[in-house]
Design a protein around this motif. Structure first.
Motif, short mmCIF file in Angstrom:
data_model
loop_
_atom_site.label_atom_id
_atom_site.label_comp_id
_atom_site.label_asym_id
_atom_site.label_seq_id
_atom_site.Cartn_x
_atom_site.Cartn_y
_atom_site.Cartn_z
N GLY A 1 -3.00 0.21 -3.53
CA GLY A 1 -1.77 -0.18 -4.00
C GLY A 1 -0.67 -0.38 -5.20
O GLY A 1 -1.15 0.98 -5.79
N ARG B 1 -6.30 -1.15 4.92
CA ARG B 1 -4.85 -1.03 5.25
C ARG B 1 -3.49 -0.07 5.30
O ARG B 1 -2.29 0.02 5.75
CB ARG B 1 -4.59 -1.55 2.99
CG ARG B 1 -4.37 -2.72 2.08
CD ARG B 1 -5.40 -1.98 0.78
NE ARG B 1 -5.53 -3.81 0.64
CZ ARG B 1 -7.02 -3.49 -0.56
NH1 ARG B 1 -6.92 -2.46 -1.42
NH2 ARG B 1 -6.64 -4.61 -1.29
N ASP C 1 -0.24 -9.01 7.69
CA ASP C 1 -1.46 -9.28 8.83
C ASP C 1 -1.05 -9.87 9.36
O ASP C 1 -0.44 -11.39 9.80
CB ASP C 1 -2.71 -9.41 7.97
CG ASP C 1 -4.34 -8.88 7.14
OD1 ASP C 1 -3.28 -7.53 7.37
OD2 ASP C 1 -4.90 -8.92 6.99
N THR D 1 -0.58 0.56 8.02
CA THR D 1 -0.15 0.79 8.10
C THR D 1 0.68 2.11 9.13
O THR D 1 1.72 1.74 9.97
CB THR D 1 -0.14 1.71 6.55
OG1 THR D 1 0.11 0.58 5.58
CG2 THR D 1 0.97 2.58 6.53
N TYR E 1 2.38 -1.68 5.41
CA TYR E 1 1.36 -2.75 5.08
C TYR E 1 1.67 -3.41 3.69
O TYR E 1 1.90 -2.16 2.33
CB TYR E 1 -0.38 -2.49 4.36
CG TYR E 1 -1.28 -3.45 4.59
CD1 TYR E 1 -1.85 -4.27 5.09
CD2 TYR E 1 -1.64 -3.80 2.88
CE1 TYR E 1 -2.22 -5.48 4.50
CE2 TYR E 1 -2.51 -4.97 2.68
CZ TYR E 1 -2.38 -6.29 3.41
OH TYR E 1 -3.46 -6.85 3.03
N SER F 1 -5.57 -11.31 3.06
CA SER F 1 -6.44 -10.67 2.50
C SER F 1 -8.09 -10.84 1.83
O SER F 1 -7.52 -12.15 2.04
CB SER F 1 -5.37 -10.22 0.93
OG SER F 1 -4.46 -9.55 1.13
N SER G 1 -10.92 -3.63 3.64
CA SER G 1 -9.81 -3.65 2.80
C SER G 1 -9.10 -2.56 2.40
O SER G 1 -7.53 -2.33 3.12
CB SER G 1 -9.57 -4.59 1.66
OG SER G 1 -10.04 -3.97 0.61
N GLN G 2 -9.39 -1.08 1.80
CA GLN G 2 -8.95 -0.16 2.04
C GLN G 2 -8.61 0.49 3.04
O GLN G 2 -7.75 1.31 3.75
CB GLN G 2 -9.99 0.94 1.56
CG GLN G 2 -9.82 0.80 -0.21
CD GLN G 2 -8.40 0.60 -0.61
OE1 GLN G 2 -7.27 0.30 -0.17
NE2 GLN G 2 -8.17 2.72 -1.21
N PHE H 1 1.15 -1.48 0.05
CA PHE H 1 0.03 -0.30 -0.41
C PHE H 1 0.92 1.42 0.15
O PHE H 1 2.22 1.20 1.29
CB PHE H 1 -0.86 0.31 0.96
CG PHE H 1 -1.65 0.87 1.30
CD1 PHE H 1 -3.01 0.69 0.24
CD2 PHE H 1 -2.54 1.88 2.28
CE1 PHE H 1 -3.84 1.80 0.04
CE2 PHE H 1 -2.90 2.13 2.13
CZ PHE H 1 -4.50 2.12 1.38
N GLN I 1 -11.25 -8.62 7.72
CA GLN I 1 -11.31 -6.77 7.23
C GLN I 1 -12.83 -6.47 7.08
O GLN I 1 -13.14 -5.29 6.94
CB GLN I 1 -10.29 -7.07 5.97
CG GLN I 1 -9.34 -7.49 5.92
CD GLN I 1 -8.34 -7.52 4.52
OE1 GLN I 1 -9.07 -7.32 3.37
NE2 GLN I 1 -6.80 -7.34 4.99
#
Length: 444
Positions: free
Chosen positions: A291, A223, A393, A227, A320, A401, A219-220, A164, A406
Motif C-alpha cells: 500500500g 488487494r 470492494d 486489482t 484496489y 477493509s 487483506s494482502q 495498492f 477477507q
C-alpha cells in the motif's frame, strides 16, 4: 432488559446488539465504549471526541493535523482515541453508536459504510452545513464522492484514497536496464512482460525480483487479487439472498498468475507482509507490491525508491483502494453546537491534507491534489492516477477493509498461492463461503 432504538425505529435488545456487532466486525466486544467528548470543560472549551484507527506514520501525521485544527479553533478541542485496526475497531464503533455513547466523529473505511448506514449506526452529512465550511461535491473525484453515498444520502466524507501500488528500487531497475530516459520504470502490459521484468531485476539482486508478503493476511491476498481481477474488466456483485455474481474464468486466471510469481526466483515462495517489506528495504528485490501507506517506511530507510500503480496486465486499468473517511456516529441526542464543531474540524483536516499526502495517501480533497505543492511530491505524484481507477470492494454488509470476508479469502486461497490447491478449487470454495454469507441478513 434495556433496549436500544435504531434510527429506523426498530428496537434492538442487548442480546441482538451484541450478536449483531460481533458478526459485523468479527472481533472482541469492547470493554469500554465511552467516547472522549464529555461535558464542556470549566473553561468553556467544547470537547469533541474523535475515534480513528491510524497508527505508525499515519498516526503521527493525523496527530499533527488534529493539533493544527485545535489551534485554529479555540472554541473546541478534539480529543482523539486510537483503536486497533480491523474487526475490533468496527465492533467497538458499532457498539458505541448503538449504545448512544459514541464520539462526535470517527474514521471508517469507505468500504465498510454499507454495513453501517442501513442500520442507523451512522448519520448522514448535511450538504448545506458542509458548504458553509467550504466543502462541496465538486471538491471530490466523482468515484470517491459516489462511494460515500447510501440511499441517496452522503454517509462518509473521504479523507483520501489509499491504493495498492508497486514500489521499485530505482538503482536496481537502472542496473537491470529497465528505466526510461525520464528515470521512470518501463511500462509492461502483460503477465509475461511483468515476469520478464522481475527476472531481470532478480539478476541484479541475486535474490528475488519482487517482494510480496501474504501469509496469514487475507487483506494482502485480496488487494492483489482484486486489482488483477478488475483489470479483466470483471465485476463481483453481492446481492443479499442471491448467489454471488462473478467471472469465474477471470478469477481463476488472476489466481494462477499470482501463484506463478511465488517460485523462489521471481518472488519468495512464502513470507508474511513484514518479511516482504524487509526484503525490499534490504535491496534483495527490485519491486514491492504494497500500500502507498508504506511510503514513510521507504523514506525512513533512505531507499532510492519510486512508485507507480500496479501495471495493467489484463487490459483494463484498475487499482484496489479504499478511503479513510469521516463519519458521524449516531447520537441519542445531538448537541448542535458540537455537531457544527465536528463539521469545522473535518473541513480543516480536508483542507490541510497535503500533510496527509506525505504519508503516502492520495488526498480526496481535489484542491489539495491540484495544488503546485502536491505536484512536487515524489513518488506520490507518480501514482496519483490511482484515484481515477479505484477498485473499491464489492458492496455487502460483510465486505470491506478489515472484514472477516477477507479472512475467509485467505482461508480458501492461501493454499492456492502455496501451490497446494488448484486455483479453481480455492475459488469455488470461497464462492460457496460467500454465498452462505449472502443467505444471512445484515445483523445490524
Amino acid at each position: 432488559m434495556k433496549q436500544f432504538e435504531s434510527l429506523t425505529g426498530k428496537q434492538l435488545s442487548r442480546r441482538q446488539l451484541l450478536t449483531g456487532s460481533a458478526l459485523l466486525g468479527g472481533g472482541l466486544l469492547a470493554t469500554s465504549l465511552t467516547g472522549c467528548g464529555g461535558a464542556a470543560q470549566a473553561t468553556g472549551v467544547r470537547e469533541i471526541g474523535f475515534w480513528h484507527l491510524l497508527s505508525g506514520g499515519d498516526g503521527t501525521k493525523m496527530q499533527t493535523m488534529i493539533a493544527n485544527a485545535n489551534q485554529a479553533n479555540p472554541g473546541f478541542k478534539v480529543h482523539p482515541t486510537v483503536l486497533a485496526w480491523g474487526p475490533p475497531y468496527y465492533t467497538k464503533l458499532a457498539m458505541a453508536s448503538a449504545g448512544g455513547r459514541p464520539p462526535e466523529v470517527a474514521i471508517m473505511h469507505a468500504s465498510r459504510v454499507p454495513g453501517y448506514a442501513p442500520g442507523g449506526l451512522i448519520e448522514p452529512w448535511d450538504l448545506g452545513l458542509l458548504a458553509e465550511n467550504g466543502i462541496t461535491p465538486e471538491n471530490f473525484a466523482p468515484r470517491i464522492w459516489e462511494k460515500g453515498q447510501q440511499g441517496g444520502k452522503v454517509f462518509s466524507l473521504a479523507l483520501d484514497s489509499h491504493p495498492f501500488i508497486m514500489f521499485y528500487n530505482t538503482d536496481i531497475a537502472g542496473k537491470a536496464g529497465l528505466l526510461e530516459s525520464n528515470g521512470q520504470l518501463q511500462e509492461v502490459s502483460s503477465p509475461e512482460g511483468f515476469k520478464a521484468m522481475a527476472l531481470e531485476m532478480q539478476k541484479v539482486t541475486k535474490a528475488h525480483g519482487l517482494s510480496f508478503g501474504y501469509l496469514n493476511l487475507g487483506s494482502q491476498m485480496w488487494r492483489l487479487f482484486y486489482t488483477l481481477y478488475k483489470q479483466h474488466g470483471a465485476e463481483i456483485v453481492l446481492t443479499p439472498g442471491r448467489q454471488m455474481e462473478a467471472d469465474r474464468d477471470a478469477a481463476i486466471e488472476s489466481l494462477e498468475f499470482m501463484a506463478s510469481l511465488f517460485d523462489d526466483t521471481i518472488a519468495a515462495k512464502s513470507g508474511d507482509i513484514n518479511t516482504g517489506i524487509a526484503e525490499f528495504v534490504r535491496g534483495d528485490s527490485g519491486m514491492l507490491f504494497s500500500g502507498g501507506w508504506e511510503l514513510p517506511t521507504m523514506k525512513k530507510a533512505k531507499l532510492p525508491v519510486d512508485a507507480v500503480t500496479i501495471p495493467t496486465l489484463y487490459g483494463t486499468p484498475a487499482s484496489y483502494a479504499d478511503s479513510h473517511s469521516f463519519v458521524l456516529p449516531r447520537q441519542l441526542v445531538v448537541d448542535e453546537v458540537k455537531r457544527k464543531d465536528a463539521y469545522k474540524f473535518v473541513s480543516d483536516v480536508l483542507k490541510g491534507s497535503l500533510l496527509w499526502a506525505e504519508a503516502g495517501h492520495i488526498p480526496a480533497f481535489q484542491p489539495v491534489v491540484q495544488s503546485p505543492a502536491y505536484g512536487q511530491l515524489t513518488p506520490q505524484i507518480h501514482y496519483a492516477n490511482a484515484a481515477d481507477i479505484i477498485a473499491y470492494d464489492p458492496e455487502a454488509w460483510f465486505s470491506g477493509s478489515g472484514s472477516d470476508w477477507q479472512t475467509y479469502f485467505a482461508e480458501h486461497i492461501q493454499n492456492v498461492l502455496l501451490g497446494r490447491d488448484k486455483a479453481s478449487a480455492g475459488w469455488d470454495s470461497f464462492v460457496a463461503r460467500t454465498n452462505d454469507l449472502l443467505s444471512r441478513p445484515n445483523p445490524v
